[in-house]
Design an enzyme around this catalytic site. Structure first.
Site: not given
Length: 147
Positions: A68-69
């Site tokens: 995530y990211g």
């Protein structure tokens, strides 16, 4: 603790055991994926405030993924936990998905569930989260190349 009227001998609690032997968690968890620009721009201050508000409300489970990211989400959770009151920090459970492979542009290219890759993903997650353990660790999708 209160008692359940139907079985007064059994105490009830707002927390639930995960599985048969897992940790106890508040019935709702906080999914943190959207705090790392996967749904558009993310606001760091708002994300930290959201995590703190969830912890203040009794939420104990913070869900993330190492992809995530590109690791940003784990760093954000680290910061939120470091700046949270000690009691909330001690109660917090981390749930991390791993194994998704991404390009520099953010596209997905597959999954890697090989044991040596899992050890590598775990080492980086522990470092980014600033923790010595992860409470729930699971592959994001089954890797068809790993039995």
């Amino acid at each position: 603790m209160t008692t359940n009227p139907s079985t007064s001998a059994q105490p009830t609690s707002p927390h639930r055991t995960l599985g048969t032997t897992g940790p106890a968690a508040f019935p709702l968890g906080l999914g943190c994926m959207g705090m790392s620009a996967l749904y558009g721009e993310a606001d760091r201050a708002e994300s930290l405030a959201t995590i703190h508000a969830a912890l203040d409300a009794g939420v104990t489970l913070l869900d993330t993924g190492d992809f995530y990211g590109m690791g940003h989400n784990e760093l954000l959770i680290n910061e939120a936990l470091r700046t949270a009151p000690a009691a909330a920090r001690e109660q917090a459970l981390t749930s991390v998905k791993f194994g998704a492979l991404r390009t520099v542009e953010g596209g997905f290219t597959g999954y890697d569930g090989r044991p040596e890759a899992v050890k590598n993903f775990l080492a980086y997650s522990l470092q980014r989260l600033g923790r010595d353990h992860i409470d729930i660790y699971r592959i994001a999708r089954v890797d068809p190349d790993v039995p």
